[in-house]
Scaffold this motif. Structure first.
Motif, PDB file in Angstrom:
ATOM      1  N   GLY A  97       0.795  -1.214   0.000  1.00  0.00           N
ATOM      2  CA  GLY A  97       0.000   0.000   0.000  1.00  0.00           C
ATOM      3  C   GLY A  97       0.828   1.265   0.000  1.00  0.00           C
ATOM      4  O   GLY A  97       0.462   2.254   0.653  1.00  0.00           O
ATOM      5  N   SER A  98       1.923   1.272  -0.746  1.00  0.00           N
ATOM      6  CA  SER A  98       2.852   2.396  -0.699  1.00  0.00           C
ATOM      7  C   SER A  98       2.920   3.108  -2.045  1.00  0.00           C
ATOM      8  O   SER A  98       2.631   2.530  -3.099  1.00  0.00           O
ATOM      9  N   TYR A  99       3.331   4.376  -2.002  1.00  0.00           N
ATOM     10  CA  TYR A  99       3.345   5.230  -3.194  1.00  0.00           C
ATOM     11  C   TYR A  99       4.671   5.974  -3.276  1.00  0.00           C
ATOM     12  O   TYR A  99       5.220   6.412  -2.267  1.00  0.00           O
ATOM     13  N   ASN A 100       5.178   6.097  -4.504  1.00  0.00           N
ATOM     14  CA  ASN A 100       6.406   6.847  -4.767  1.00  0.00           C
ATOM     15  C   ASN A 100       7.557   6.299  -3.930  1.00  0.00           C
ATOM     16  O   ASN A 100       8.132   6.978  -3.083  1.00  0.00           O
ATOM     17  N   VAL A 101       7.892   5.051  -4.198  1.00  0.00           N
ATOM     18  CA  VAL A 101       8.916   4.330  -3.447  1.00  0.00           C
ATOM     19  C   VAL A 101      10.145   4.100  -4.334  1.00  0.00           C
ATOM     20  O   VAL A 101      10.011   3.722  -5.505  1.00  0.00           O
ATOM     21  N   THR A 102      11.322   4.298  -3.769  1.00  0.00           N
ATOM     22  CA  THR A 102      12.577   4.030  -4.470  1.00  0.00           C
ATOM     23  C   THR A 102      13.397   3.025  -3.668  1.00  0.00           C
ATOM     24  O   THR A 102      13.570   3.186  -2.455  1.00  0.00           O
ATOM     25  N   VAL A 103      13.883   1.990  -4.358  1.00  0.00           N
ATOM     26  CA  VAL A 103      14.796   1.024  -3.751  1.00  0.00           C
ATOM     27  C   VAL A 103      16.017   0.950  -4.658  1.00  0.00           C
ATOM     28  O   VAL A 103      15.886   0.639  -5.843  1.00  0.00           O
ATOM     29  N   ARG A 104      17.203   1.211  -4.095  1.00  0.00           N
ATOM     30  CA  ARG A 104      18.381   1.219  -4.953  1.00  0.00           C
ATOM     31  C   ARG A 104      19.640   0.806  -4.192  1.00  0.00           C
ATOM     32  O   ARG A 104      19.764   1.015  -2.990  1.00  0.00           O
ATOM     33  N   ASP A 105      20.523   0.178  -4.921  1.00  0.00           N
ATOM     34  CA  ASP A 105      21.905  -0.114  -4.510  1.00  0.00           C
ATOM     35  C   ASP A 105      22.061  -1.239  -3.488  1.00  0.00           C
ATOM     36  O   ASP A 105      23.168  -1.755  -3.326  1.00  0.00           O
ATOM     37  N   ILE A 106      21.025  -1.636  -2.793  1.00  0.00           N
ATOM     38  CA  ILE A 106      21.179  -2.629  -1.723  1.00  0.00           C
ATOM     39  C   ILE A 106      21.316  -4.040  -2.299  1.00  0.00           C
ATOM     40  O   ILE A 106      21.020  -4.292  -3.463  1.00  0.00           O
ATOM     41  N   THR A 107      21.752  -4.960  -1.445  1.00  0.00           N
ATOM     42  CA  THR A 107      21.842  -6.377  -1.787  1.00  0.00           C
ATOM     43  C   THR A 107      20.927  -7.161  -0.854  1.00  0.00           C
ATOM     44  O   THR A 107      20.924  -6.936   0.355  1.00  0.00           O
ATOM     45  N   ILE A 108      20.139  -8.073  -1.451  1.00  0.00           N
ATOM     46  CA  ILE A 108      19.267  -8.965  -0.673  1.00  0.00           C
ATOM     47  C   ILE A 108      19.644 -10.388  -1.048  1.00  0.00           C
ATOM     48  O   ILE A 108      19.707 -10.731  -2.229  1.00  0.00           O
ATOM     49  N   GLN A 109      19.883 -11.219  -0.044  1.00  0.00           N
ATOM     50  CA  GLN A 109      20.290 -12.583  -0.354  1.00  0.00           C
ATOM     51  C   GLN A 109      19.559 -13.597   0.530  1.00  0.00           C
ATOM     52  O   GLN A 109      19.149 -13.303   1.645  1.00  0.00           O
ATOM     53  N   ASN A 110      19.385 -14.786  -0.053  1.00  0.00           N
ATOM     54  CA  ASN A 110      18.902 -15.968   0.675  1.00  0.00           C
ATOM     55  C   ASN A 110      17.601 -15.718   1.436  1.00  0.00           C
ATOM     56  O   ASN A 110      17.472 -16.053   2.618  1.00  0.00           O
ATOM     57  N   SER A 111      16.630 -15.135   0.740  1.00  0.00           N
ATOM     58  CA  SER A 111      15.318 -14.967   1.367  1.00  0.00           C
ATOM     59  C   SER A 111      14.643 -16.320   1.524  1.00  0.00           C
ATOM     60  O   SER A 111      14.812 -17.207   0.685  1.00  0.00           O
ATOM     61  N   PRO A 112      13.843 -16.511   2.579  1.00  0.00           N
ATOM     62  CA  PRO A 112      13.097 -17.767   2.695  1.00  0.00           C
ATOM     63  C   PRO A 112      12.182 -18.014   1.496  1.00  0.00           C
ATOM     64  O   PRO A 112      12.035 -19.144   1.046  1.00  0.00           O
ATOM     65  N   GLN A 113      11.564 -16.939   0.962  1.00  0.00           N
ATOM     66  CA  GLN A 113      10.741 -17.065  -0.242  1.00  0.00           C
ATOM     67  C   GLN A 113      11.052 -15.864  -1.134  1.00  0.00           C
ATOM     68  O   GLN A 113      12.209 -15.697  -1.528  1.00  0.00           O
ATOM     69  N   CYS A 114      10.091 -15.034  -1.499  1.00  0.00           N
ATOM     70  CA  CYS A 114      10.386 -13.880  -2.351  1.00  0.00           C
ATOM     71  C   CYS A 114      11.405 -12.965  -1.666  1.00  0.00           C
ATOM     72  O   CYS A 114      11.356 -12.762  -0.456  1.00  0.00           O
ATOM     73  N   HIS A 115      12.280 -12.390  -2.466  1.00  0.00           N
ATOM     74  CA  HIS A 115      13.267 -11.469  -1.904  1.00  0.00           C
ATOM     75  C   HIS A 115      12.697 -10.064  -1.730  1.00  0.00           C
ATOM     76  O   HIS A 115      12.861  -9.457  -0.676  1.00  0.00           O
ATOM     77  N   LEU A 116      12.070  -9.542  -2.772  1.00  0.00           N
ATOM     78  CA  LEU A 116      11.561  -8.171  -2.749  1.00  0.00           C
ATOM     79  C   LEU A 116      10.177  -8.163  -3.379  1.00  0.00           C
ATOM     80  O   LEU A 116      10.021  -8.544  -4.533  1.00  0.00           O
ATOM     81  N   LYS A 117       9.175  -7.718  -2.617  1.00  0.00           N
ATOM     82  CA  LYS A 117       7.793  -7.781  -3.089  1.00  0.00           C
ATOM     83  C   LYS A 117       7.128  -6.409  -2.963  1.00  0.00           C
ATOM     84  O   LYS A 117       7.297  -5.704  -1.972  1.00  0.00           O
ATOM     85  N   PHE A 118       6.352  -6.077  -4.011  1.00  0.00           N
ATOM     86  CA  PHE A 118       5.530  -4.868  -3.998  1.00  0.00           C
ATOM     87  C   PHE A 118       4.078  -5.289  -4.190  1.00  0.00           C
ATOM     88  O   PHE A 118       3.716  -5.868  -5.218  1.00  0.00           O
TER      89      PHE A 118
END
Length: 440
Positions: free
Chosen positions: A186-207
């Protein structure tokens, strides 16, 4: 007793010495990002914002073992009330964080600066927390998550990896539903940049239910055999751009689900994984709608699929206005796929209705494949229409099968390698897809 002159000089020398000791002490403490000399919170690097909220100043132990969730939440809540605030997760530290929700809305232009490492607990915490996500941002507006740090979901705990040994305190099987590492809802005008995500139990990054999203220069990594670990997952979201990122995982590098429109994905390096997918859609007779999706300038290697659309029988709705262009594939099992008979069970019952697929283009797709160059399997009662394939140059790297088409109507333009003689020209006779009748 000293003469007055010598007495004044002694006082000056003592004061200078105390000052030097004070400065040295402050310098040492500031290197540890503790507190500054005035007793206020330590300042993070200058990002052009005057309001810095360092999680260390709010009690984070930063040892990788102590739960720092309360400190993170306190820093967020304080920053949320200040315009142009920065929540700082400093470098060279390791923070253990339990399931947490960062609630909005906040004042404008809040930044969550991740320069250190955030790690998930090594236990099946979902039973006690009741949450389906590890780190969640909810109803935030104008927020930026950035930095050179790492978010480590330590997913081997959830995958049943043999390197995770059960103890007497942990003897129950892991839950069937596994958490997402980083989720925006439920978010608006979101920026995600430069980070590293590893070994998530399921989805790594969800919108989920988000709009005006920009994701760039992120790195997502998990083993090829990690189950259902989608890289970036979109659902009920609009106006999303994903670009200049590297994704390797055990499922779709990018997964686009129902309710998505105006999606742009480009300059992505994908592999290993299952490629870039729209779907699966229409499961359990649900209605699904996806439109206006553009995927271009993508490299996919060592993956099961390249670019694909997958839907269940029995669903309704539509997928339309999709363009895949300038895609390079290397050692991909099936580079081009439409599958309206998707089934992740042993047996799925044949059904008459389906999600209508139309106005789909595959242009400039080149590279190598290991099983079948093109697989277009469309519904018996809901054929795919206006499917355009042009400038396809795919070379086999093993003994392979011929391209497959079923109930697929459109056109192919040279060069096409291998030849796509199975594609039917024109439109289906006496079969009117429900593109205009199904509205979402």
């Amino acid at each position: 007793m000293f003469p007055p002159a010598r007495f004044n000089k002694s006082i000056v020398l003592v004061l200078i010495l105390l000052s030097l000791i004070h400065v040295e002490g402050c310098t040492r403490r500031n290197k540890r990002k503790s507190h500054d000399c005035s007793g206020s919170a330590a300042r993070a690097p200058d990002y052009g914002y005057s309001n810095i909220f360092d999680v260390l100043a709010y009690g984070a132990k930063a040892d990788g073992f102590t739960d720092d969730s309360k400190a993170f939440l306190a820093a967020w809540q304080a920053a949320c009330r200040v315009e142009s605030a920065v929540v700082e997760v400093p470098a060279e530290f390791r923070f253990l964080v339990n399931p947490i929700v960062f609630m909005g809305p906040c004042k404008e232009n809040i930044i969550f600066q991740i320069d250190g490492t955030i790690v998930a607990p090594m236990k099946p915490w979902m039973r006690s927390s009741g949450l389906l996500d590890w780190i969640q941002f909810k109803r935030v507006q104008g927020a930026t998550i950035q930095g050179n740090g790492l978010i480590d979901g330590r997913g081997s705990v959830w995958w049943g990896s043999p390197d995770y040994q059960l103890t007497r305190k942990h003897t129950k099987p892991m839950p069937a539903i596994k958490p997402t590492a980083l989720r925006f809802y439920g978010s608006y005008n979101v920026t995600v940049r430069d980070i590293t995500i590893q070994n998530s139990p399921q989805c790594h990054l969800k919108f989920d239910s988000c709009s005006s999203v920009d994701v760039s220069n992120v790195t997502i990594s998990s083993p090829a055999n990690s189950p259902n670990t989608d890289g970036i997952h979109l659902q009920n979201s609009q106006d999303v751009e994903i670009h200049h990122s590297t994704i390797g995982c055990g499922d779709d590098c990018v997964s686009i689900q129902t309710g998505c429109r105006d999606i742009r994905a480009h300059h992505i390096n994908c592999g290993p994984g299952h490629g870039i997918s729209i779907g699966s859609l229409g499961k359990d007779k649900t209605k699904a709608c996806v439109s206006n999706v553009t995927v271009h300038d993508v490299s996919i290697q060592d993956a099961l699929f390249g670019v694909r659309i997958k839907t269940w029988q029995g669903g309704s709705g539509f997928v339309r206005g999709v363009s895949f262009g300038n895609i390079e594939v290397w050692n991909v099992k099936i580079p081009i796929m439409i599958d309206q008979f998707y089934c992740d069970k042993r047996v799925c019952r044949n059904q008459t209705s389906g999600v209508a697929i139309s106005n789909i283009s595959f242009i400039e797709i080149r590279g190598t494949y290991a099983y079948k160059a093109v697989h277009l399997a469309c519904s018996d009662t809901m054929p795919c229409t206006d499917i355009d394939l042009s400038d396809i140059e795919l070379q086999a790297v093993a003994r392979v099968q011929n391209p497959f088409c079923w109930n697929t109507y459109g056109q192919s333009q040279a060069p096409t390698l291998p030849p796509l003689s199975c594609l039917q020209s024109g439109r289906p006779y006496n079969k009117a897809p429900l593109h205009t009748q199904d509205k979402c």
